[in-house]
Scaffold this motif. Structure first.
Motif, short mmCIF file in Angstrom:
data_model
loop_
_atom_site.label_atom_id
_atom_site.label_comp_id
_atom_site.label_asym_id
_atom_site.label_seq_id
_atom_site.Cartn_x
_atom_site.Cartn_y
_atom_site.Cartn_z
N GLU A 93 0.78 -1.21 -0.32
CA GLU A 93 -0.13 0.17 0.04
C GLU A 93 0.81 1.34 0.05
N GLY A 94 0.29 2.02 -0.63
CA GLY A 94 1.02 3.38 -0.66
C GLY A 94 2.04 3.66 -1.99
N PRO A 95 2.89 4.62 -1.91
CA PRO A 95 3.27 5.52 -0.88
C PRO A 95 1.95 6.62 -0.59
N LEU A 96 1.69 6.85 0.61
CA LEU A 96 0.73 7.88 1.01
C LEU A 96 1.20 8.43 2.35
N GLU A 97 1.14 10.07 1.91
CA GLU A 97 1.64 10.60 3.33
C GLU A 97 2.85 10.33 4.11
N GLY A 98 3.89 9.99 3.24
CA GLY A 98 5.16 9.84 3.63
C GLY A 98 5.34 8.13 4.10
N TYR A 99 4.43 7.28 4.05
CA TYR A 99 4.34 5.98 4.24
C TYR A 99 4.22 5.12 3.22
N ALA A 100 4.49 3.75 3.36
CA ALA A 100 4.33 2.62 2.28
C ALA A 100 4.34 1.41 3.50
N LEU A 101 3.34 0.61 2.96
CA LEU A 101 3.30 -0.82 3.55
C LEU A 101 3.80 -1.67 2.66
N ALA A 102 4.74 -2.56 3.27
CA ALA A 102 5.46 -3.69 2.59
C ALA A 102 5.39 -4.67 3.11
N THR A 103 5.75 -5.90 2.29
CA THR A 103 6.42 -7.14 3.06
C THR A 103 7.85 -7.62 2.51
N ASP A 104 8.53 -8.05 3.47
CA ASP A 104 9.81 -8.68 3.05
C ASP A 104 9.57 -10.30 2.29
N PRO A 105 10.59 -10.45 1.77
CA PRO A 105 10.60 -11.87 0.90
C PRO A 105 9.83 -13.14 1.59
N GLY A 106 9.94 -12.97 2.83
CA GLY A 106 9.20 -13.95 3.71
C GLY A 106 7.94 -13.94 4.13
N GLY A 107 7.37 -12.52 3.73
CA GLY A 107 6.10 -11.97 4.03
C GLY A 107 5.66 -11.15 5.20
N ARG A 109 5.35 -8.45 7.34
CA ARG A 109 4.76 -7.06 6.95
C ARG A 109 5.17 -5.78 7.90
N PHE A 110 5.74 -4.63 7.29
CA PHE A 110 6.18 -3.36 7.89
C PHE A 110 5.78 -2.22 7.11
N ALA A 111 6.27 -1.12 7.76
CA ALA A 111 5.93 0.01 6.86
C ALA A 111 7.11 0.99 6.83
N LEU A 112 7.44 1.69 5.70
CA LEU A 112 8.47 2.42 5.50
C LEU A 112 7.91 3.92 5.85
N PHE A 113 8.65 4.61 6.76
CA PHE A 113 8.03 6.04 6.98
C PHE A 113 9.25 7.00 6.77
N GLN A 114 8.69 8.13 6.05
CA GLN A 114 9.72 9.32 5.92
C GLN A 114 9.23 10.42 6.97
N PRO A 115 9.59 10.67 8.14
CA PRO A 115 9.29 11.63 8.99
C PRO A 115 9.20 12.74 8.27
N GLY A 116 8.12 13.67 8.84
CA GLY A 116 7.97 15.00 8.38
C GLY A 116 7.88 15.95 9.57
N PRO A 117 6.60 16.66 9.61
CA PRO A 117 6.45 17.55 10.93
C PRO A 117 6.23 16.41 12.12
N PHE A 118 5.63 15.27 11.61
CA PHE A 118 5.54 14.18 12.83
C PHE A 118 6.66 13.25 12.66
N ALA A 119 7.60 13.15 13.59
CA ALA A 119 8.72 12.36 13.37
C ALA A 119 8.50 10.76 13.82
N GLY A 120 7.38 10.61 14.64
CA GLY A 120 7.09 9.15 15.15
C GLY A 120 6.99 9.27 16.71
N ALA A 121 7.37 8.11 17.30
CA ALA A 121 7.15 8.20 18.46
C ALA A 121 7.96 9.20 19.50
N GLY A 122 7.19 9.78 20.25
CA GLY A 122 8.12 11.05 20.91
C GLY A 122 8.85 10.56 22.34
N VAL A 123 8.74 9.39 22.64
CA VAL A 123 9.47 8.82 23.74
C VAL A 123 9.62 7.24 23.42
#
Length: 244
Positions: A93-107, A109-123
């Protein structure tokens, strides 16, 4: 509190739960971790002492049991997506709003995320916050090759009877890889997310009080005391009490 405002490429920076019963999931994690769950119009941002730590999103099509998705930081989403395909991963899925959902060759699932104003977990690395993530795969060498291509991880093999590698970015450990052996028969490849707790015995007891289970009771590891817990609406995750 270990506050964070940025993440290097390849480090887990965010976690999202997709569940068919978001209200029950919010109640479970509020009671377990003390999260403050705030509605964002269709999904919930979870806070710990005012800092964002995770998202809970209702989805009537979510898997059963619900699954946590780890977001891996990248400074260039387009370039990362190009390496994903070269390495044998798949875009879901994606790319959409700085992220894309993907799977590795084994299946897994994870997301790729390019931080913008929101960087991710704040702690990070505090009780109630994410502290680690690892990909569990039956083919450790294939996983190592894929993620090294995707992020240029440096790999360090952990000695002992379990095939476990620590992935490093810039010389600093950021996540890991566990090779699933015959004891994992029937379990598909997946990413496991860890959240820290101050008292493991109290935390696992609270899980059962809240209607959850502890399929893997607490055990000691080089990285601290660990347990795998689950709740029907809130999915599987690992709890960790740091060493020391």
């Amino acid at each position: 509190m270990a506050e964070r405002t940025s993440y290097p490429d390849g480090e887990p920076c965010w976690a999202q739960l997709l569940t068919r019963d978001a209200a029950a999931a919010q109640s479970f994690y509020t009671e377990l971790f003390g999260w403050d769950c705030r509605d964002q119009g269709g999904w919930t941002m979870c806070h710990l002492d005012g800092r964002p730590v995770a998202a809970i999103t209702p989805d009537p099509r979510a898997a059963e049991p619900p699954a946590w998705t780890v977001y891996l930081a990248t400074s260039d989403l387009g370039a990362a997506m190009g390496r994903l395909e070269v390495a044998g991963g798949k875009l879901v899925e994606g790319p959409l709003e700085g992220y894309a959902l993907a799977t590795d060759p084994g299946g897994a699932r994870f997301a790729l995320f390019q931080p913008g104003p929101f960087a991710g977990a704040g702690v990070r690395d505090e009780p109630g916050a994410m502290s680690w993530a690892e990909v569990n795969s039956p083919d450790g060498q294939a996983a190592d090759a894929f993620y090294a291509t995707l992020f240029g991880y440096e790999r360090e093999q952990v000695p002992g009877g379990v095939d476990y590698s620590v992935y490093k970015s810039g010389g600093r450990p950021v996540c890991g890889r566990l090779r699933m052996d015959e004891h994992w028969e029937g379990v598909p490849s997946h990413w496991m997310i860890y959240f820290d707790v101050a008292d493991m015995d109290a935390a696992t007891a609270r899980v059962t009080e809240l209607g959850g289970e502890v399929p893997v009771p607490p055990f000691d590891s080089p990285f601290g005391r660990i347990a795998v817990v689950a709740h029907p609406a809130a999915g599987f995750l690992s709890l960790r009490r740091p060493p020391g």
